[in-house]
Design a protein around this motif. Structure first.
Motif, PDB file in Angstrom:
ATOM      1  N   TYR A   3      -4.583   7.822 -18.458  1.00  0.00           N
ATOM      2  CA  TYR A   3      -4.225   7.079 -19.658  1.00  0.00           C
ATOM      3  C   TYR A   3      -4.713   5.643 -19.575  1.00  0.00           C
ATOM      4  CZ  TYR A   3      -0.888  10.885 -20.474  1.00  0.00           C
ATOM      5  OH  TYR A   3      -0.299  12.113 -20.682  1.00  0.00           O
ATOM      6  N   ALA A   4      -4.995   5.086 -20.740  1.00  0.00           N
ATOM      7  CA  ALA A   4      -5.232   3.654 -20.809  1.00  0.00           C
ATOM      8  C   ALA A   4      -3.921   2.944 -20.508  1.00  0.00           C
ATOM      9  CB  ALA A   4      -5.721   3.274 -22.207  1.00  0.00           C
ATOM     10  N   ASP A   5      -4.017   1.793 -19.871  1.00  0.00           N
ATOM     11  CA  ASP A   5      -2.809   1.049 -19.523  1.00  0.00           C
ATOM     12  C   ASP A   5      -1.975   0.735 -20.759  1.00  0.00           C
ATOM     13  OD1 ASP A   5      -4.347  -0.903 -16.840  1.00  0.00           O
ATOM     14  OD2 ASP A   5      -3.447   1.091 -16.855  1.00  0.00           O
ATOM     15  N   SER A   6      -2.641   0.515 -21.864  1.00  0.00           N
ATOM     16  CA  SER A   6      -1.942   0.107 -23.080  1.00  0.00           C
ATOM     17  C   SER A   6      -1.059   1.201 -23.672  1.00  0.00           C
ATOM     18  CB  SER A   6      -2.948  -0.358 -24.133  1.00  0.00           C
ATOM     19  OG  SER A   6      -3.869   0.691 -24.437  1.00  0.00           O
ATOM     20  N   VAL A   7      -1.265   2.461 -23.258  1.00  0.00           N
ATOM     21  CA  VAL A   7      -0.481   3.554 -23.838  1.00  0.00           C
ATOM     22  C   VAL A   7       0.385   4.275 -22.805  1.00  0.00           C
ATOM     23  CG1 VAL A   7      -2.276   3.878 -25.579  1.00  0.00           C
ATOM     24  CG2 VAL A   7      -2.228   5.372 -23.565  1.00  0.00           C
ATOM     25  N   LYS A   8       0.253   3.896 -21.549  1.00  0.00           N
ATOM     26  CA  LYS A   8       1.039   4.566 -20.504  1.00  0.00           C
ATOM     27  C   LYS A   8       2.526   4.463 -20.804  1.00  0.00           C
ATOM     28  CE  LYS A   8      -2.100   4.247 -16.550  1.00  0.00           C
ATOM     29  NZ  LYS A   8      -2.386   3.577 -15.251  1.00  0.00           N
ATOM     30  N   GLY A   9       3.209   5.587 -20.651  1.00  0.00           N
ATOM     31  CA  GLY A   9       4.635   5.622 -20.908  1.00  0.00           C
ATOM     32  C   GLY A   9       4.987   5.863 -22.356  1.00  0.00           C
ATOM     33  N   ARG A  10       4.014   5.773 -23.237  1.00  0.00           N
ATOM     34  CA  ARG A  10       4.262   5.991 -24.673  1.00  0.00           C
ATOM     35  C   ARG A  10       3.531   7.217 -25.212  1.00  0.00           C
ATOM     36  NH1 ARG A  10       2.510   2.412 -28.295  1.00  0.00           N
ATOM     37  NH2 ARG A  10       0.745   1.700 -27.047  1.00  0.00           N
ATOM     38  N   PHE A  11       2.338   7.461 -24.709  1.00  0.00           N
ATOM     39  CA  PHE A  11       1.523   8.580 -25.178  1.00  0.00           C
ATOM     40  C   PHE A  11       1.495   9.675 -24.113  1.00  0.00           C
ATOM     41  CE2 PHE A  11      -1.562   6.151 -28.211  1.00  0.00           C
ATOM     42  CZ  PHE A  11      -0.464   5.572 -28.838  1.00  0.00           C
ATOM     43  N   THR A  12       1.414  10.913 -24.582  1.00  0.00           N
ATOM     44  CA  THR A  12       1.296  12.043 -23.678  1.00  0.00           C
ATOM     45  C   THR A  12       0.202  12.979 -24.185  1.00  0.00           C
ATOM     46  OG1 THR A  12       3.656  11.961 -23.141  1.00  0.00           O
ATOM     47  CG2 THR A  12       2.473  13.982 -22.601  1.00  0.00           C
ATOM     48  N   VAL A  13      -0.745  13.265 -23.303  1.00  0.00           N
ATOM     49  CA  VAL A  13      -1.811  14.204 -23.640  1.00  0.00           C
ATOM     50  C   VAL A  13      -1.483  15.550 -23.009  1.00  0.00           C
ATOM     51  CG1 VAL A  13      -3.258  13.520 -21.660  1.00  0.00           C
ATOM     52  CG2 VAL A  13      -4.306  14.590 -23.677  1.00  0.00           C
ATOM     53  N   SER A  14      -1.743  16.616 -23.745  1.00  0.00           N
ATOM     54  CA  SER A  14      -1.488  17.961 -23.237  1.00  0.00           C
ATOM     55  C   SER A  14      -2.514  18.906 -23.850  1.00  0.00           C
ATOM     56  CB  SER A  14      -0.067  18.411 -23.579  1.00  0.00           C
ATOM     57  OG  SER A  14       0.126  18.453 -24.978  1.00  0.00           O
ATOM     58  N   ARG A  15      -2.525  20.130 -23.352  1.00  0.00           N
ATOM     59  CA  ARG A  15      -3.459  21.118 -23.875  1.00  0.00           C
ATOM     60  C   ARG A  15      -2.825  22.490 -23.843  1.00  0.00           C
ATOM     61  NH1 ARG A  15      -8.597  20.982 -20.065  1.00  0.00           N
ATOM     62  NH2 ARG A  15      -9.002  23.066 -20.894  1.00  0.00           N
ATOM     63  N   ASP A  16      -3.249  23.304 -24.781  1.00  0.00           N
ATOM     64  CA  ASP A  16      -2.852  24.708 -24.848  1.00  0.00           C
ATOM     65  C   ASP A  16      -4.137  25.506 -24.719  1.00  0.00           C
ATOM     66  OD1 ASP A  16      -2.260  27.329 -25.669  1.00  0.00           O
ATOM     67  OD2 ASP A  16      -0.657  26.638 -26.987  1.00  0.00           O
ATOM     68  N   ASN A  17      -4.364  26.060 -23.552  1.00  0.00           N
ATOM     69  CA  ASN A  17      -5.639  26.742 -23.313  1.00  0.00           C
ATOM     70  C   ASN A  17      -5.794  27.982 -24.181  1.00  0.00           C
ATOM     71  OD1 ASN A  17      -6.571  24.912 -21.361  1.00  0.00           O
ATOM     72  ND2 ASN A  17      -5.383  25.944 -19.762  1.00  0.00           N
ATOM     73  N   ALA A  18      -4.705  28.682 -24.431  1.00  0.00           N
ATOM     74  CA  ALA A  18      -4.787  29.888 -25.261  1.00  0.00           C
ATOM     75  C   ALA A  18      -5.239  29.546 -26.676  1.00  0.00           C
ATOM     76  CB  ALA A  18      -3.442  30.591 -25.285  1.00  0.00           C
ATOM     77  N   ARG A  19      -4.777  28.418 -27.170  1.00  0.00           N
ATOM     78  CA  ARG A  19      -5.160  27.975 -28.517  1.00  0.00           C
ATOM     79  C   ARG A  19      -6.361  27.056 -28.510  1.00  0.00           C
ATOM     80  NH1 ARG A  19       0.474  28.511 -28.947  1.00  0.00           N
ATOM     81  NH2 ARG A  19       1.136  29.648 -30.794  1.00  0.00           N
ATOM     82  N   ARG A  20      -6.858  26.753 -27.310  1.00  0.00           N
ATOM     83  CA  ARG A  20      -8.010  25.844 -27.182  1.00  0.00           C
ATOM     84  C   ARG A  20      -7.750  24.537 -27.929  1.00  0.00           C
ATOM     85  NH1 ARG A  20     -13.164  29.948 -28.109  1.00  0.00           N
ATOM     86  NH2 ARG A  20     -12.998  31.054 -26.133  1.00  0.00           N
ATOM     87  N   THR A  21      -6.582  24.028 -27.744  1.00  0.00           N
ATOM     88  CA  THR A  21      -6.154  22.852 -28.490  1.00  0.00           C
ATOM     89  C   THR A  21      -5.621  21.775 -27.562  1.00  0.00           C
ATOM     90  OG1 THR A  21      -5.605  24.205 -30.423  1.00  0.00           O
ATOM     91  CG2 THR A  21      -4.614  22.019 -30.309  1.00  0.00           C
ATOM     92  N   ALA A  22      -5.994  20.548 -27.854  1.00  0.00           N
ATOM     93  CA  ALA A  22      -5.439  19.407 -27.154  1.00  0.00           C
ATOM     94  C   ALA A  22      -4.516  18.664 -28.096  1.00  0.00           C
ATOM     95  CB  ALA A  22      -6.558  18.480 -26.687  1.00  0.00           C
ATOM     96  N   TYR A  23      -3.507  18.046 -27.514  1.00  0.00           N
ATOM     97  CA  TYR A  23      -2.542  17.295 -28.297  1.00  0.00           C
ATOM     98  C   TYR A  23      -2.412  15.881 -27.737  1.00  0.00           C
ATOM     99  CZ  TYR A  23      -1.180  22.037 -29.590  1.00  0.00           C
ATOM    100  OH  TYR A  23      -1.189  23.343 -30.019  1.00  0.00           O
ATOM    101  N   LEU A  24      -2.111  14.966 -28.625  1.00  0.00           N
ATOM    102  CA  LEU A  24      -1.784  13.608 -28.206  1.00  0.00           C
ATOM    103  C   LEU A  24      -0.477  13.239 -28.898  1.00  0.00           C
ATOM    104  CD1 LEU A  24      -2.731  11.143 -26.542  1.00  0.00           C
ATOM    105  CD2 LEU A  24      -3.673  10.226 -28.677  1.00  0.00           C
ATOM    106  N   GLN A  25       0.590  13.237 -28.122  1.00  0.00           N
ATOM    107  CA  GLN A  25       1.892  12.827 -28.630  1.00  0.00           C
ATOM    108  C   GLN A  25       2.019  11.329 -28.466  1.00  0.00           C
ATOM    109  OE1 GLN A  25       4.392  14.683 -30.144  1.00  0.00           O
ATOM    110  NE2 GLN A  25       5.359  12.694 -30.500  1.00  0.00           N
ATOM    111  N   MET A  26       2.215  10.645 -29.570  1.00  0.00           N
ATOM    112  CA  MET A  26       2.267   9.183 -29.548  1.00  0.00           C
ATOM    113  C   MET A  26       3.664   8.736 -29.970  1.00  0.00           C
ATOM    114  SD  MET A  26      -1.457   8.374 -31.254  1.00  0.00           S
ATOM    115  CE  MET A  26      -1.039   9.126 -32.814  1.00  0.00           C
ATOM    116  N   ASN A  27       4.361   8.116 -29.060  1.00  0.00           N
ATOM    117  CA  ASN A  27       5.706   7.606 -29.318  1.00  0.00           C
ATOM    118  C   ASN A  27       5.727   6.092 -29.234  1.00  0.00           C
ATOM    119  OD1 ASN A  27       6.635  10.309 -29.443  1.00  0.00           O
ATOM    120  ND2 ASN A  27       7.040  10.329 -27.241  1.00  0.00           N
TER     121      ASN A  27
END
Length: 120
Positions: free
Chosen positions: A59-83
């Motif tokens: 993660y970039a330092d500016s988003v650490k602790g606030r953003f979470t990146v994840s992936r679903d391999n079955a759906r071939r999808t990446a997510y970016l949860q931004m809080n």
């Protein structure tokens, strides 16, 4: 041919949350890495978060602790949860994916970009 389709984004007040998605489709043997970038007006594009095939994240330092990146391999999808979004998170967010399309051959693709606007 490989396509990336992004969804999510929009307008949110400071402190709010959004989730971005990036779905890959087409002739893909495997997805190597999925990365989120952003570019604000008048600024250079910056890496926000990345997730590798082994699910390592960065993660970039500016988003650490606030953003979470994840992936679903079955759906071939990446997510970016931004809080806890801040006005300085306002930018166009784009996904960048490296995929294996044939044995020993990788290619990279960009999503179409999606606007995230955080109001103060």
């Amino acid at each position: 041919q490989v396509q990336l389709v992004q969804s999510g984004g929009g307008l949110v007040q400071a402190g709010g949350s959004l989730r971005l998605s990036c779905a890959a489709s087409g002739s893909i043997l495997s997805i190597n890495s999925m990365t989120w970038y952003r570019q604000a007006p008048g600024k250079q594009r910056e890496l926000v978060a990345t997730i590798t095939g082994g699910d390592s994240t960065n993660y970039a330092d500016s988003v650490k602790g606030r953003f979470t990146v994840s992936r679903d391999n079955a759906r071939r999808t990446a997510y970016l949860q931004m809080n806890s979004l801040k006005p300085e998170d306002t930018a166009v967010y784009s996904c960048y994916v490296v995929v294996t399309v044939a044995l020993g051959r990788s290619q990279d693709y960009w999503g179409q970009g999606t606007q995230v606007t955080v109001s103060s």
